[in-house]
Design an enzyme around this catalytic site. Structure first.
Site, mmCIF file in Angstrom:
data_model
loop_
_atom_site.group_PDB
_atom_site.id
_atom_site.type_symbol
_atom_site.label_atom_id
_atom_site.label_comp_id
_atom_site.label_asym_id
_atom_site.label_seq_id
_atom_site.Cartn_x
_atom_site.Cartn_y
_atom_site.Cartn_z
ATOM 1 N N ARG A 1 0.832 -1.207 0.000
ATOM 2 C CA ARG A 1 0.000 0.000 0.000
ATOM 3 C C ARG A 1 0.867 1.258 0.000
ATOM 4 O O ARG A 1 0.575 2.228 -0.668
ATOM 5 C CB ARG A 1 -0.936 -0.010 1.211
ATOM 6 C CG ARG A 1 -2.209 -0.814 1.042
ATOM 7 C CD ARG A 1 -2.000 -2.175 0.416
ATOM 8 N NE ARG A 1 -3.235 -2.916 0.243
ATOM 9 C CZ ARG A 1 -3.665 -3.849 1.072
ATOM 10 N NH1 ARG A 1 -2.969 -4.170 2.158
ATOM 11 N NH2 ARG A 1 -4.786 -4.495 0.815
ATOM 12 N N ASP B 1 0.196 -6.762 -3.661
ATOM 13 C CA ASP B 1 -1.232 -6.559 -3.434
ATOM 14 C C ASP B 1 -1.770 -5.729 -4.600
ATOM 15 O O ASP B 1 -1.075 -5.537 -5.600
ATOM 16 C CB ASP B 1 -1.483 -5.867 -2.084
ATOM 17 C CG ASP B 1 -2.782 -6.338 -1.430
ATOM 18 O OD1 ASP B 1 -3.858 -6.093 -2.013
ATOM 19 O OD2 ASP B 1 -2.725 -6.947 -0.347
ATOM 20 N N HIS C 1 -6.410 -9.936 -4.614
ATOM 21 C CA HIS C 1 -5.420 -8.900 -4.299
ATOM 22 C C HIS C 1 -4.292 -8.868 -5.337
ATOM 23 O O HIS C 1 -3.138 -8.624 -5.005
ATOM 24 C CB HIS C 1 -4.838 -9.114 -2.900
ATOM 25 C CG HIS C 1 -5.802 -8.816 -1.789
ATOM 26 N ND1 HIS C 1 -6.087 -7.545 -1.374
ATOM 27 C CD2 HIS C 1 -6.568 -9.638 -1.033
ATOM 28 C CE1 HIS C 1 -6.980 -7.585 -0.381
ATOM 29 N NE2 HIS C 1 -7.290 -8.850 -0.164
ATOM 30 N N ASP D 1 -6.630 -14.649 0.773
ATOM 31 C CA ASP D 1 -7.722 -13.963 1.459
ATOM 32 C C ASP D 1 -8.555 -13.114 0.503
ATOM 33 O O ASP D 1 -8.083 -12.685 -0.546
ATOM 34 C CB ASP D 1 -7.161 -13.070 2.568
ATOM 35 C CG ASP D 1 -6.232 -11.986 2.027
ATOM 36 O OD1 ASP D 1 -5.364 -12.327 1.201
ATOM 37 O OD2 ASP D 1 -6.393 -10.810 2.414
ATOM 38 N N GLU D 2 -9.789 -12.863 0.890
ATOM 39 C CA GLU D 2 -10.683 -11.909 0.230
ATOM 40 C C GLU D 2 -10.675 -12.048 -1.294
ATOM 41 O O GLU D 2 -10.534 -11.070 -2.027
ATOM 42 C CB GLU D 2 -10.311 -10.483 0.652
ATOM 43 C CG GLU D 2 -10.494 -10.236 2.136
ATOM 44 C CD GLU D 2 -10.058 -8.861 2.588
ATOM 45 O OE1 GLU D 2 -10.588 -8.366 3.598
ATOM 46 O OE2 GLU D 2 -9.177 -8.258 1.937
ATOM 47 N N TRP E 1 -6.965 -15.032 10.810
ATOM 48 C CA TRP E 1 -7.111 -13.586 10.978
ATOM 49 C C TRP E 1 -8.559 -13.156 11.213
ATOM 50 O O TRP E 1 -8.808 -12.135 11.848
ATOM 51 C CB TRP E 1 -6.546 -12.843 9.765
ATOM 52 C CG TRP E 1 -7.384 -12.907 8.520
ATOM 53 C CD1 TRP E 1 -7.397 -13.891 7.584
ATOM 54 C CD2 TRP E 1 -8.331 -11.929 8.067
ATOM 55 N NE1 TRP E 1 -8.279 -13.593 6.572
ATOM 56 C CE2 TRP E 1 -8.866 -12.392 6.839
ATOM 57 C CE3 TRP E 1 -8.763 -10.699 8.564
ATOM 58 C CZ2 TRP E 1 -9.816 -11.682 6.110
ATOM 59 C CZ3 TRP E 1 -9.703 -9.969 7.842
ATOM 60 C CH2 TRP E 1 -10.225 -10.462 6.635
ATOM 61 N N TYR F 1 -4.528 -6.727 14.944
ATOM 62 C CA TYR F 1 -4.450 -5.814 13.800
ATOM 63 C C TYR F 1 -4.059 -4.426 14.294
ATOM 64 O O TYR F 1 -4.903 -3.632 14.707
ATOM 65 C CB TYR F 1 -5.782 -5.800 13.042
ATOM 66 C CG TYR F 1 -5.819 -6.815 11.914
ATOM 67 C CD1 TYR F 1 -5.321 -8.100 12.108
ATOM 68 C CD2 TYR F 1 -6.330 -6.501 10.666
ATOM 69 C CE1 TYR F 1 -5.327 -9.043 11.090
ATOM 70 C CE2 TYR F 1 -6.348 -7.442 9.635
ATOM 71 C CZ TYR F 1 -5.836 -8.711 9.868
ATOM 72 O OH TYR F 1 -5.847 -9.643 8.855
ATOM 73 N N TRP G 1 -1.195 -3.412 8.395
ATOM 74 C CA TRP G 1 -1.587 -3.031 7.032
ATOM 75 C C TRP G 1 -1.396 -1.531 6.891
ATOM 76 O O TRP G 1 -1.673 -0.770 7.813
ATOM 77 C CB TRP G 1 -3.044 -3.423 6.787
ATOM 78 C CG TRP G 1 -3.293 -4.885 6.958
ATOM 79 C CD1 TRP G 1 -3.862 -5.511 8.037
ATOM 80 C CD2 TRP G 1 -2.934 -5.928 6.045
ATOM 81 N NE1 TRP G 1 -3.897 -6.867 7.839
ATOM 82 C CE2 TRP G 1 -3.335 -7.148 6.625
ATOM 83 C CE3 TRP G 1 -2.323 -5.941 4.788
ATOM 84 C CZ2 TRP G 1 -3.137 -8.378 5.992
ATOM 85 C CZ3 TRP G 1 -2.136 -7.162 4.152
ATOM 86 C CH2 TRP G 1 -2.543 -8.354 4.754
ATOM 87 N N THR G 2 -0.947 -1.080 5.721
ATOM 88 C CA THR G 2 -0.451 0.302 5.632
ATOM 89 C C THR G 2 -1.263 1.210 4.719
ATOM 90 O O THR G 2 -0.753 2.207 4.241
ATOM 91 C CB THR G 2 1.024 0.308 5.192
ATOM 92 O OG1 THR G 2 1.129 -0.293 3.895
ATOM 93 C CG2 THR G 2 1.899 -0.411 6.183
ATOM 94 N N GLU G 3 -2.546 0.899 4.481
ATOM 95 C CA GLU G 3 -3.355 1.824 3.694
ATOM 96 C C GLU G 3 -3.250 3.250 4.244
ATOM 97 O O GLU G 3 -3.144 4.212 3.483
ATOM 98 C CB GLU G 3 -4.829 1.386 3.702
ATOM 99 C CG GLU G 3 -5.116 0.159 2.859
ATOM 100 C CD GLU G 3 -5.046 -1.132 3.649
ATOM 101 O OE1 GLU G 3 -5.635 -2.119 3.215
ATOM 102 O OE2 GLU G 3 -4.366 -1.141 4.705
#
Length: 628
Positions: A168, A197, A271, A346-347, A413, A438, A484-486
């Site tokens: 990110r 990602d 992702h 994931d996702e 997670w 998280y 996570w670095t958004e």
């Protein structure tokens, strides 16, 4: 001469005071027995190691001690007084590969371990026994005294990790090295490096050059991540970066010297937007996409389900996808000597799969009815590729969906449920539930913290128990924090979000379960605030802020206040004045009168303000009823 005596007397008083202070060690050792006296570190102190395998730790310790003290300390082979690092001739079964014994007396310090890792962790404890000035990057003056103590210590879990997302926002290799230094000080031994990602591909793959030529760069955007505007045709792509093979080798070696294993993550099949920006033919639609700069590219429905507006998944029915992944994992496996490769999982949005003729044909061939089961097929194919490179596969708990072989390791997670199911099915598990681990979540009141969608206070991280009831502990490898670095564009803010929750989780993963006590942890935590200040490491002080909860009772708005830190006084106003130590002191729930009330709250300790001011309008308080 008089000034010299005054200085010596002050130094003596400081030494005595230090010896009387309780030890502020994080993580808490298995056994600590304090004794009378101190060991004085001087410019003539010798640092010795008894076996060649201990030299690297001794050299590093000498360097760490020399920098702030100004003493010309060096390490040499042999035995004697001063600081002695000993590797055992016969392994001590109690210590294992990472444990140590530390004995400090007025005569010297002896650290004993079975392996160099144990010497390294004993050295970290020794540094914490010295005054906070030992963290300084420049020569400073302090009483360099180590309190006499007997310590026996070894970790509860073998996997003690932090995940750093560099997709990110890109972090330079020097940033990553500093982050490794900080985590190693607290006995973390695993850096999970999230390298790919939707927002950037950060690792050079020589056989697929477009991954970094295209996938590592995106348009420049400011503002809140997730609300930014789409890239425009022909717009420059100046933001990003990636690590070359040489960069990776350098960082891996740096981590190894600090007993940190790096686990790389290549996140598939979802992702994958940055990969598809480089190679769109690997998607179902073959449509051109851009590396995403933080736009709202998915609709989330609040129950964990979502719909992608832009395709970001690899096509599981295309053999070229597996040829692509074989090339990627061939180079990744060669760069990272650890046993694991993290494959994400994931996702994964499957809407494009459901509409793709190739995927439908594959489902018919496999005799599966649900498109979700295609992920099980994909992940098993990926696992075979990873295993062919001599590595073990680890992934997020979604890899359980559709079935996965039991030799895959699962990272739980979405709460602890996935970890329980995985362990019961015979998988090894790393517990990293968002509810406790998280560390990109808010850590204080939403009105004074950078906005994100969920909250996690340090006290809750500290309360985490990685081994759920009814689960065989042998399947729980350990746990990790995830960053996570958004919303984290700089290393400085990464530090702010990591600590003190990272320190809390360091104790969760290292110390005995029975040693945990939040009230006893807070004073040690505060001592490490001072050490972080000396080291120039950023951290959050949100544990001093008031916690404001609201409820509705008999048509009235009711406010309850508390603090994570024991012993704080909370002062508040509802009359549009600024609260201070002479304002009303909170003692019981406050029933607010009708009208346009604004609540202001601040915390005090010993008559001095210590927390940040929190200001909430009636509307804001009404909206948080039952939420915090």
């Amino acid at each position: 001469m008089k000034r010299h005596y005054v200085w010596l007397i002050g130094l003596l008083i400081s030494t005595i005071a230090q010896a009387q202070q309780p030890l502020a060690l994080i993580p808490q050792p298995v056994s600590v027995q304090t004794q009378p006296g101190t060991f004085a570190l001087t410019r003539s102190t010798a640092i010795r190691y008894n076996k060649p395998a201990g030299q690297a730790v001794a050299d590093r310790l000498a360097s760490q001690l020399s920098r702030p003290t100004g003493f010309p300390l060096g390490a040499k082979a042999g035995s004697g007084s001063g600081i002695q690092l000993n590797l055992t001739d016969t392994p001590d079964a109690q210590l294992g590969p990472e444990g140590y014994r530390l004995s400090a007396s007025p005569k010297g310090v002896v650290i004993t371990a079975n392996q160099p890792a144990g010497l390294f962790y004993g050295a970290q404890t020794l540094l914490q026994l010295l005054p906070k000035e030992i963290e300084s990057a420049a020569v400073t003056r302090a009483s360099w005294a180590v309190p006499a103590v007997q310590i026996t210590d070894y970790p509860r879990f073998g996997w003690r990790g932090i995940m750093l997302d560099v997709s990110r926002h890109f972090f330079s290799k020097d940033d990553v090295k500093r982050y490794i230094d900080e985590m190693a000080r607290y006995k973390f031994n695993t850096l999970h490096w999230h390298l790919t990602d939707d927002n950037g591909w950060r690792i050079e793959i020589k056989s697929l050059p477009k991954l970094t030529e295209v996938g590592a760069w995106r348009v420049a955007r400011a503002g809140h991540f997730g609300d930014r505007t789409d890239p425009q045709p022909g717009e420059p792509v100046p933001y990003g970066g990636f690590y070359t093979h040489d960069d990776i080798r350098e960082v891996v070696a740096y981590a190894q010297a600090r007993n940190v294993t790096i686990v790389p993550e290549i996140d598939v099949p979802g992702h994958s937007m940055a990969a598809l920006a480089a190679y769109p033919e690997l998607s179902c639609t073959k449509a051109a996409v851009s590396v995403n700069p933080g736009t709202p590219f998915a609709d989330w429905y609040g129950n964990g389900t979502f719909k992608m507006k832009v395709e970001n998944t690899l096509n599981p029915s295309d053999e070229k996808v597996y040829e692509f992944l074989d090339k990627v994992f061939t180079e990744v496996a060669a760069l990272f000597p650890n046993p694991y490769i993290h494959v994400g999982g994931d996702e994964c949005y499957k809407g494009y799969w459901a509409q793709d003729p190739g995927c439908q044909a594959l489902m018919k061939k496999l005799n599966i009815r649900h498109v979700e089961d295609l992920q099980g097929y994909f992940m098993n194919r990926v696992m075979k590729i990873v295993q062919a490179k001599g590595k073990k596969m680890i992934g997020w708990d979604e890899i359980l969906e559709g079935g996965i072989a039991s030799d895959a390791t699962v990272m739980s997670w979405r709460g602890i449920k996935g970890g329980i199911e995985a362990a019961q099915a015979g998988h090894n598990v790393v517990m990293t539930p968002s509810t406790f681990a998280y560390i990109d979540y808010l850590q204080g009141d939403p009105t004074i913290e950078p906005p994100i969608y969920a909250s996690l206070r340090a006290s809750k991280s500290y309360s985490f128990e990685p081994v759920p009831d009814g689960v065989d502990p042998k399947f729980i490898l350990g746990g990790q924090a995830n960053l996570w670095t958004e919303q984290i564009p700089t290393l400085r803010h990464a530090e702010y979000m990591t600590y003190p929750r990272g320190w809390a989780l360091a104790e969760v993963y290292w110390s005995p379960k029975t040693a945990k006590d939040w009230a006893g942890f807070v004073p040690r935590l505060e001592a490490h605030f001072d050490r972080a200040d000396a080291a120039g490491v950023n951290y959050s002080r949100a544990i001093y802020d008031a916690i404001v909860r609201t409820s509705q009772k008999d048509g009235k708005l009711v406010v309850e206040l508390e603090s994570e830190t024991p012993g704080l006084d909370l002062y508040y106003t509802i009359d549009d004045t600024m609260p201070d130590g002479r304002s009303p002191k909170y003692s019981q729930p406050i029933t607010l009168p009708d009208g346009p009330i604004t609540l202001r709250v601040i915390t005090y300790r010993a008559g001095k303000p210590i927390g940040r001011l929190i200001t909430l309008t009636r509307d804001a308080m009404q909206k948080r009823v039952g939420r915090f």
